[in-house]
Design an enzyme around this catalytic site. Sequence first.
Site, PDB file in Angstrom:
ATOM      1  N   ASP A 102      34.706  39.586  41.367  1.00 24.22           N
ATOM      2  CA  ASP A 102      33.761  38.741  40.652  1.00 24.22           C
ATOM      3  C   ASP A 102      32.499  39.556  40.391  1.00 24.22           C
ATOM      4  O   ASP A 102      31.995  40.232  41.298  1.00 24.22           O
ATOM      5  CB  ASP A 102      33.424  37.505  41.493  1.00 24.22           C
ATOM      6  CG  ASP A 102      33.381  36.246  40.655  1.00 24.22           C
ATOM      7  OD1 ASP A 102      32.595  36.224  39.694  1.00 24.22           O
ATOM      8  OD2 ASP A 102      34.131  35.294  40.965  1.00 24.22           O
ATOM      9  N   ASP A 209      30.981  36.455  35.685  1.00 22.75           N
ATOM     10  CA  ASP A 209      30.357  35.143  35.807  1.00 22.75           C
ATOM     11  C   ASP A 209      29.393  34.876  34.644  1.00 22.75           C
ATOM     12  O   ASP A 209      28.540  35.725  34.348  1.00 22.75           O
ATOM     13  CB  ASP A 209      29.595  35.116  37.144  1.00 22.75           C
ATOM     14  CG  ASP A 209      29.177  33.736  37.556  1.00 22.75           C
ATOM     15  OD1 ASP A 209      30.061  32.897  37.803  1.00 22.75           O
ATOM     16  OD2 ASP A 209      27.952  33.486  37.654  1.00 22.75           O
ATOM     17  N   GLU A 267      33.647  34.681  31.846  1.00 20.58           N
ATOM     18  CA  GLU A 267      33.454  33.224  31.909  1.00 20.58           C
ATOM     19  C   GLU A 267      32.380  32.856  30.897  1.00 20.58           C
ATOM     20  O   GLU A 267      31.274  33.399  30.938  1.00 20.58           O
ATOM     21  CB  GLU A 267      33.025  32.808  33.314  1.00 20.58           C
ATOM     22  CG  GLU A 267      32.966  31.291  33.461  1.00 20.58           C
ATOM     23  CD  GLU A 267      32.040  30.822  34.556  1.00 20.58           C
ATOM     24  OE1 GLU A 267      32.261  29.732  35.093  1.00 20.58           O
ATOM     25  OE2 GLU A 267      31.065  31.541  34.879  1.00 20.58           O
ATOM     26  N   HIS A 340      37.409  27.411  41.356  1.00 20.06           N
ATOM     27  CA  HIS A 340      36.536  26.923  42.430  1.00 20.06           C
ATOM     28  C   HIS A 340      35.450  25.975  41.941  1.00 20.06           C
ATOM     29  O   HIS A 340      34.687  25.452  42.753  1.00 20.06           O
ATOM     30  CB  HIS A 340      35.907  28.124  43.140  1.00 20.06           C
ATOM     31  CG  HIS A 340      34.997  28.890  42.217  1.00 20.06           C
ATOM     32  ND1 HIS A 340      35.466  29.616  41.136  1.00 20.06           N
ATOM     33  CD2 HIS A 340      33.645  29.024  42.181  1.00 20.06           C
ATOM     34  CE1 HIS A 340      34.448  30.154  40.496  1.00 20.06           C
ATOM     35  NE2 HIS A 340      33.328  29.808  41.105  1.00 20.06           N
ATOM     36  N   ASP A 341      35.332  25.783  40.624  1.00 15.19           N
ATOM     37  CA  ASP A 341      34.331  24.865  40.070  1.00 15.19           C
ATOM     38  C   ASP A 341      34.950  23.562  39.569  1.00 15.19           C
ATOM     39  O   ASP A 341      34.221  22.668  39.129  1.00 15.19           O
ATOM     40  CB  ASP A 341      33.619  25.511  38.870  1.00 15.19           C
ATOM     41  CG  ASP A 341      32.772  26.710  39.241  1.00 15.19           C
ATOM     42  OD1 ASP A 341      32.292  26.775  40.389  1.00 15.19           O
ATOM     43  OD2 ASP A 341      32.587  27.586  38.374  1.00 15.19           O
TER      44      ASP A 341
END
Length: 566
Positions: A102, A209, A267, A340-341
Amino acid sequence: MNLPLNDPWWSDAVVYQIYPRSFSDSNGDGYGDLQGIISKLDYLEDLGVDVVWLSPIYVSPHDDNGYDIADYDAVDPLFGTMADFDELVAGLHLRGIKLVMDLVVNHTSDEHAWFAESRDPASPKRDWYFWRPAREGVEPGTPGAEPTNWGSFFGGSGWEYDEASGEYYLHLFSRKQPDLNWENPEVRAAVFAMMNRWVDRGVDGFRMDVINLISKTMPLADGHLEPGAPYSREVQRVANGPRLVEFLEEMNAEVGIDERRLFTVGEMVLCDAAQARTYTSRHHPRLGMVFTFEHMSLDQGAGGKFDLAPLRLPDLKANLAHWQAELAESGWNSLYFENHDQPRVVSRFGDDSPGHRVAAAKAWATVLHLHKGTPYIYQGEEIGMTNAGFTRIEQYRDIESLNYYAEATAAGVPAERVLAGLALKSRDNARTPIPWGSGPHGDFTRGTPWLPLNANADTINVQAALAASDGVHAHYRRLIGLRHSYEVIQKGVFALLLPEHEKLWVFTRTLTSETVLVVANMSSELTSVPVTELPDLEDAELLLGGSGADIQTLEPWEARVYLVRN
Ligand code: TEU
């Protein structure tokens, strides 16, 4: 440099996301860690995935569970040591699995050394972040004095007042996540150098991210304010800024993303399919692929993610079909329902009641994995994990959920309504620890888990999933096997059939003389299939699902995949 037109290595790959604090705890402190992951490498190899995307493991005060990074070059002791990390890379590579890290570089933690220096107005790093004076004519530190009216994604203003210097800094997420100023070439050079150190250490790529927020429209100016709203939600106007492509191309060159065949996925909040095509076109590769949010917002109203609205299946089918079409010739899709969101798909769009959970989880997996693109599995999705089932605010840990609860209840929304929204949409739904067995705390930890496990962990756990030959886990193994074996699943042209059908999800994938047909009943009722509107299945081979006999009627959540050779 342009990619050669042959296919990138991830065109037949399946990615598995690990959220480290919830995966497996080796030392009994209640948090998952690197040695915990290492102990499960055989599990990942057996599942058959090609790539692991690891959510942040860097040093962090964990205001946002590691998405607030205080040192990009060190492993947080919560997760282990650099030696553990090297062991993880070696163990994955030994099994032919690549590692994607990440990359969180829209912002750092406020505890990062760069930001600590930047707090001093005389520091050469002052310009590494967005420091701005108060709005003209308003007393600094008083309501309304923020330099612009932008809200943060996590509630409240997007600006934090710093008394020592009398100025504000920008944070699009929590106040402990100050935004880096990518306009400053030193910032970019520092980020690229850090990326190179990780690549030199053996990582195979990056999940980036909120990467389309790194270029902001300058000068920073007020956004549109809805009547009665304290802050502008048009913080959106900072997405996809004018220098985004330039920054991505510079990164590509400086990190050698193409030469080193690195995997990248950006993302991107508020990015449409046409924009995604320009970012992922194989003629001008800036990114391998993009994570869209469009399909994740189809079950919400105008008030945002906690403003619940029922999902219309035709809308979801149309959205995925639109992305398939837009990125068909040039560009590449990522395929995901969970991370995870996001809440668990079987609870959110499916049916997690005991009678339907397994079939529903398999149906959602089938439709996703048969689209064209790179499928992502989020830890626990492969055993059909459900939403957390929390009923009290004390059970939640997520900063977004806690801030929303505080703000909404203060504004007079009844607590039960806020809790109902969280129960369906909170990020903690995806973050409950993985139950590996039916022992205490699902054998996730010998200690006290940082977040409670699902109450159903004694029945929905990895051990039970592995024992079920026709369960969700076995189904994921088959889907991964199909993607690896069939070129038509990797490359076939996508076509949606019966777009308006409220229950059936039907589509084909075609490559030269082969057609794959997917017919899925996305409902908990028996559903009849208008067979005359489908390709002729007389000589078709059933690749997955059902008995193959009668396709006139599908059982609840029955999903079939046929191969037709023309
Ligand atoms: O998320 C970006 C983002 O905008 C949303 O997914 C956000 O998490 C939320 O759901 C909005 O309602 C990324 C990370 O995936 C997330 O975990 C981080 O909290 C966020 O960026 C900040 O780094």
